[in-house]
Design a protein around this motif. Structure first.
Motif, PDB file in Angstrom:
ATOM      1  N   ILE A  21       0.837  -1.200   0.000  1.00  0.00           N
ATOM      2  CA  ILE A  21       0.000   0.000   0.000  1.00  0.00           C
ATOM      3  C   ILE A  21       0.875   1.255   0.000  1.00  0.00           C
ATOM      4  O   ILE A  21       0.621   2.217  -0.750  1.00  0.00           O
ATOM      5  CB  ILE A  21      -0.954   0.010   1.219  1.00  0.00           C
ATOM      6  CG1 ILE A  21      -1.957  -1.145   1.124  1.00  0.00           C
ATOM      7  CG2 ILE A  21      -1.682   1.348   1.323  1.00  0.00           C
ATOM      8  CD1 ILE A  21      -2.857  -1.106  -0.083  1.00  0.00           C
ATOM      9  N   SER A  22       1.917   1.262   0.805  1.00  0.00           N
ATOM     10  CA  SER A  22       2.833   2.408   0.855  1.00  0.00           C
ATOM     11  C   SER A  22       3.529   2.607  -0.482  1.00  0.00           C
ATOM     12  O   SER A  22       3.665   3.741  -0.971  1.00  0.00           O
ATOM     13  CB  SER A  22       3.877   2.214   1.963  1.00  0.00           C
ATOM     14  OG  SER A  22       3.261   2.178   3.227  1.00  0.00           O
ATOM     15  N   ARG A  25       0.990   3.973  -2.985  1.00  0.00           N
ATOM     16  CA  ARG A  25       0.613   5.346  -2.643  1.00  0.00           C
ATOM     17  C   ARG A  25       1.687   6.328  -3.089  1.00  0.00           C
ATOM     18  O   ARG A  25       1.396   7.433  -3.569  1.00  0.00           O
ATOM     19  CB  ARG A  25       0.373   5.438  -1.134  1.00  0.00           C
ATOM     20  CG  ARG A  25      -0.283   6.747  -0.682  1.00  0.00           C
ATOM     21  CD  ARG A  25      -0.704   6.636   0.766  1.00  0.00           C
ATOM     22  NE  ARG A  25      -1.857   5.775   0.946  1.00  0.00           N
ATOM     23  CZ  ARG A  25      -1.997   4.882   1.929  1.00  0.00           C
ATOM     24  NH1 ARG A  25      -1.032   4.725   2.826  1.00  0.00           N
ATOM     25  NH2 ARG A  25      -3.099   4.161   2.022  1.00  0.00           N
ATOM     26  N   ALA A  50      -4.998   2.108  -2.185  1.00  0.00           N
ATOM     27  CA  ALA A  50      -3.946   3.104  -1.973  1.00  0.00           C
ATOM     28  C   ALA A  50      -4.203   4.414  -2.710  1.00  0.00           C
ATOM     29  O   ALA A  50      -3.867   5.496  -2.196  1.00  0.00           O
ATOM     30  CB  ALA A  50      -2.603   2.525  -2.411  1.00  0.00           C
TER      31      ALA A  50
END
Length: 281
Positions: A21-22, A25, A50
């Motif tokens: 997800i990071s 994103r 994300a």
């Protein structure tokens, strides 16, 4: 793999998800190459989580991609509220593709991702992402060369996901593909060096759809000349030989245009056509 009904991801798998997800994103926006399979569905779900509306699915419509797979991809996007962009592709128009050389997958992927790149530019997406994972590194996959050349990102590989990780997390997330059998484009059903035609692709598609309709989950119908070589897991051999089933399969496949119908006693395995690579110059 067997996954218990209420199985929860491990601490490591949860960390993998958070890292994914990071990673996504940080991209800002992304076009996801989406086939509707296990890996790309999981990646699309993560990208939507994300990036929200800054992520979209791009799905190919072509003769080597069964209509059932396209419909499933479309339905998933509709249910999840994810924007779907369709990439019209005709692999048989790619120079050299129909002759089915060893680098067929490279030719196809280069053309396909080139079109996806154009769609991404037209819709202001910063990156293109695709769903290969760590387990994809073992087989002969010339298409990955095109992915690298065109700067397409592979977040699941970068973040360290295996197929089992993806299935466990997909199950936890309630994705319908968590136990979906593996799938590869219909062009992979032909011996390297054997000409691929629309008619032959349609024959294979109809044959595999018949097997699926009969309840076989993991199946390949490989084409050798006009002979069909059916691959199912060994534990399903008995089902093929049931009274009436064997006759129906033979009758139907012959009506589709196959001259001979055979059962591969080694059973289903991914990339079995790659076993012939040493025979192709």
């Amino acid at each position: 793999m067997n996954i218990e009904k209420d199985a929860a991801p491990s601490a490591r798998q949860t960390e993998l998800w958070n890292n994914l997800i990071s990673y996504l994103r940080d991209l800002g926006s992304a076009a996801v190459a989406f086939s509707g399979g296990v890996d790309s569905t999981f990646l699309l779900k993560a990208a939507h989580e994300a990036l929200g509306g800054r992520a979209a699915a791009v799905t190919a419509s072509s003769s080597s991609f069964p209509k059932r797979e396209f419909n499933e991809a479309r339905d998933f996007c509709g249910k999840e509220g994810i924007r779907l962009l369709v990439c019209e592709s005709d692999e048989l128009e790619i120079e050299g593709f129909a002759q089915n050389p060893k680098n067929r997958c490279y030719l196809c992927k280069k053309e396909l991702f080139g079109k996806i790149a154009q769609i991404a530019r037209e819709n202001d997406f910063s990156y293109i992402v695709e769903g290969s994972n760590l387990d994809d590194e073992g087989d002969y996959r010339p298409g990955m060369q095109a992915v690298k050349e065109l700067g397409v990102l592979s977040p699941l590989r970068v973040c360290g996901f295996t197929k089992d990780d993806i299935r466990v997390l997909s199950h936890f997330l309630g994705l319908p593909t968590w136990d979906k059998p593996s799938f590869a484009c219909l062009a992979s059903r032909f011996v390297y060096g054997e000409t691929i035609t629309r008619e032959k692709l349609a024959m294979v598609d109809r044959a595999e759809q018949l097997m699926l309709d009969l309840g076989f989950r993991q199946v390949r119908v490989r084409m050798h000349g006009m002979m069909a070589r059916i691959e199912v897991p060994p534990e399903e051999f008995a089902k093929v030989m049931e009274t009436g089933v064997r006759e129906m399969i033979c009758e139907q496949l012959r009506s589709f245009g196959f001259t001979y119908v055979t059962l591969d006693l080694m059973g289903y395995r991914t990339g079995s056509m790659n076993e012939t690579l040493q025979e192709v110059s």
